[in-house]
Design a protein around this motif. Structure first.
Motif, PDB file in Angstrom:
ATOM      1  N   SER A  89     -14.144  -4.330 -16.855  1.00 32.02           N
ATOM      2  CA  SER A  89     -14.228  -5.247 -18.141  1.00 32.02           C
ATOM      3  C   SER A  89     -14.235  -6.669 -17.669  1.00 32.02           C
ATOM      4  N   SER A  90     -14.908  -7.328 -18.548  1.00 30.49           N
ATOM      5  CA  SER A  90     -15.226  -8.653 -18.274  1.00 30.49           C
ATOM      6  C   SER A  90     -13.759  -9.437 -19.026  1.00 30.49           C
ATOM      7  N   PHE A  91     -13.534 -10.748 -18.494  1.00 30.26           N
ATOM      8  CA  PHE A  91     -12.268 -11.528 -18.946  1.00 30.26           C
ATOM      9  C   PHE A  91     -12.645 -12.849 -18.460  1.00 30.26           C
ATOM     10  N   ASP A  92     -11.914 -13.650 -19.384  1.00 28.53           N
ATOM     11  CA  ASP A  92     -11.947 -15.043 -19.023  1.00 28.53           C
ATOM     12  C   ASP A  92     -10.579 -15.616 -18.830  1.00 28.53           C
ATOM     13  N   TYR A  93     -10.818 -16.659 -17.963  1.00 24.60           N
ATOM     14  CA  TYR A  93      -9.519 -17.163 -17.523  1.00 24.60           C
ATOM     15  C   TYR A  93      -9.475 -18.645 -17.273  1.00 24.60           C
ATOM     16  N   ALA A  94      -8.375 -19.370 -17.369  1.00 25.25           N
ATOM     17  CA  ALA A  94      -8.326 -21.057 -17.170  1.00 25.25           C
ATOM     18  C   ALA A  94      -7.017 -21.017 -16.455  1.00 25.25           C
ATOM     19  N   VAL A  95      -7.085 -22.257 -15.736  1.00 26.74           N
ATOM     20  CA  VAL A  95      -5.842 -22.658 -14.912  1.00 26.74           C
ATOM     21  C   VAL A  95      -5.110 -23.834 -15.530  1.00 26.74           C
ATOM     22  N   ILE A  96      -3.870 -23.461 -15.858  1.00 23.75           N
ATOM     23  CA  ILE A  96      -2.968 -24.377 -16.427  1.00 23.75           C
ATOM     24  C   ILE A  96      -2.574 -25.472 -15.399  1.00 23.75           C
ATOM     25  N   ARG A  97      -2.710 -26.735 -15.603  1.00 22.94           N
ATOM     26  CA  ARG A  97      -2.410 -27.852 -14.619  1.00 22.94           C
ATOM     27  C   ARG A  97      -1.516 -28.877 -15.266  1.00 22.94           C
ATOM     28  N   VAL A  98      -0.790 -29.483 -14.351  1.00 27.40           N
ATOM     29  CA  VAL A  98       0.195 -30.633 -14.873  1.00 27.40           C
ATOM     30  C   VAL A  98      -0.478 -31.760 -14.060  1.00 27.40           C
ATOM     31  N   VAL A  99      -0.624 -32.794 -14.826  1.00 24.10           N
ATOM     32  CA  VAL A  99      -1.344 -34.050 -14.611  1.00 24.10           C
ATOM     33  C   VAL A  99      -0.147 -35.242 -14.801  1.00 24.10           C
ATOM     34  N   PRO A 100       0.594 -35.254 -14.061  1.00 24.02           N
ATOM     35  CA  PRO A 100       1.751 -36.280 -14.164  1.00 24.02           C
ATOM     36  C   PRO A 100       1.378 -37.799 -14.733  1.00 24.02           C
ATOM     37  N   ARG A 101       0.234 -38.019 -14.105  1.00 23.85           N
ATOM     38  CA  ARG A 101      -0.179 -39.628 -14.424  1.00 23.85           C
ATOM     39  C   ARG A 101      -1.795 -39.513 -14.665  1.00 23.85           C
ATOM     40  N   VAL A 102      -2.040 -39.255 -16.141  1.00 24.75           N
ATOM     41  CA  VAL A 102      -3.255 -38.943 -16.196  1.00 24.75           C
ATOM     42  C   VAL A 102      -4.563 -39.909 -15.749  1.00 24.75           C
ATOM     43  N   GLU A 103      -4.042 -41.086 -15.680  1.00 24.06           N
ATOM     44  CA  GLU A 103      -5.065 -42.085 -15.368  1.00 24.06           C
ATOM     45  C   GLU A 103      -5.326 -41.968 -13.673  1.00 24.06           C
ATOM     46  N   ARG A 104      -4.632 -41.215 -12.891  1.00 22.65           N
ATOM     47  CA  ARG A 104      -4.910 -41.100 -11.474  1.00 22.65           C
ATOM     48  C   ARG A 104      -5.562 -39.864 -11.486  1.00 22.65           C
ATOM     49  N   GLU A 105      -5.563 -38.874 -12.442  1.00 17.98           N
ATOM     50  CA  GLU A 105      -6.279 -37.536 -12.401  1.00 17.98           C
ATOM     51  C   GLU A 105      -5.921 -36.705 -11.272  1.00 17.98           C
ATOM     52  N   VAL A 125     -12.885 -22.951 -18.381  1.00 19.72           N
ATOM     53  CA  VAL A 125     -12.895 -21.648 -18.563  1.00 19.72           C
ATOM     54  C   VAL A 125     -13.800 -20.752 -17.477  1.00 19.72           C
ATOM     55  N   HIS A 126     -13.490 -19.826 -16.866  1.00 13.33           N
ATOM     56  CA  HIS A 126     -14.150 -19.019 -15.899  1.00 13.33           C
ATOM     57  C   HIS A 126     -14.276 -17.769 -16.147  1.00 13.33           C
ATOM     58  N   THR A 127     -15.320 -17.008 -15.820  1.00 15.04           N
ATOM     59  CA  THR A 127     -15.238 -15.490 -16.221  1.00 15.04           C
ATOM     60  C   THR A 127     -14.982 -14.500 -15.041  1.00 15.04           C
ATOM     61  N   GLY A 128     -14.684 -13.357 -15.150  1.00 19.59           N
ATOM     62  CA  GLY A 128     -14.416 -12.369 -14.109  1.00 19.59           C
ATOM     63  C   GLY A 128     -14.668 -11.123 -14.495  1.00 19.59           C
ATOM     64  N   ILE A 129     -14.826 -10.031 -13.506  1.00 18.20           N
ATOM     65  CA  ILE A 129     -14.805  -8.819 -13.950  1.00 18.20           C
ATOM     66  C   ILE A 129     -13.456  -8.032 -13.430  1.00 18.20           C
ATOM     67  N   CYS A 130     -13.160  -7.031 -14.110  1.00 15.66           N
ATOM     68  CA  CYS A 130     -11.675  -6.568 -13.630  1.00 15.66           C
ATOM     69  C   CYS A 130     -11.479  -5.022 -13.972  1.00 15.66           C
TER      70      CYS A 130
END
Length: 141
Positions: free
Chosen positions: A5-21, A106-111
């Motif tokens: 099946s195809s699936f979509d995924y995303a990585v959750i990130r913490v960006v403590p100081r947004v201005e520094r990226e 968002v990225h896609t994959g097959i699993c």
């Protein structure tokens, strides 16, 4: 032969100081409509976050990150967003934000199994620090 099946995924990130990226990966969201699957796993590496911003409130970040798995699961205690359909919840979770908790594109994959895809992606993309603590030889440089 197992059904893929195809699936979509995303990585959750913490960006403590947004201005520094600068960011620390903190979790993964996986969505597979075909298998009626939406789930997220999160982990906070307080050492890495404090290296980027010593004053960060790690407990507050943890509480906000914990909303991702609860909303994904449709937990009623997660508020009105958790009552939306799987597709609507996924799109809300991966929508762009300018706060310290952000998601990747968002990225896609097959699993064969979205549960296994979630575990594999989490271990590879967000739980590196857990692996390094278990095996210090994995640390770079």
């Amino acid at each position: 032969m197992p059904v893929q099946s195809s699936f979509d995924y995303a990585v959750i990130r913490v960006v403590p100081r947004v201005e520094r990226e600068e960011f620390v990966n903190a979790g993964v969201i996986v969505f597979c409509l075909e298998r009626n699957f939406l789930a997220a796993k999160v982990h906070v590496d307080d050492e890495r976050l404090k290296a980027l911003w010593p004053e960060i409130d790690v407990d507050l970040v943890q509480r906000h990150l914990e909303a991702f798995p609860r909303i994904s699961a449709g937990d009623p205690s997660a508020g009105p967003i958790a009552r939306l359909s799987l597709r609507e919840r996924f799109h809300w979770l991966v929508s762009p934000r300018s706060t310290i908790i952000q998601v990747s594109p968002v990225h896609t994959g097959i699993c064969e199994s979205p549960e296994q895809a979630l575990d594999r992606l989490f271990e590879r993309l967000a739980a590196r620090e857990l692996q390094e603590k278990a095996d210090p030889s994995l640390r770079s440089g």
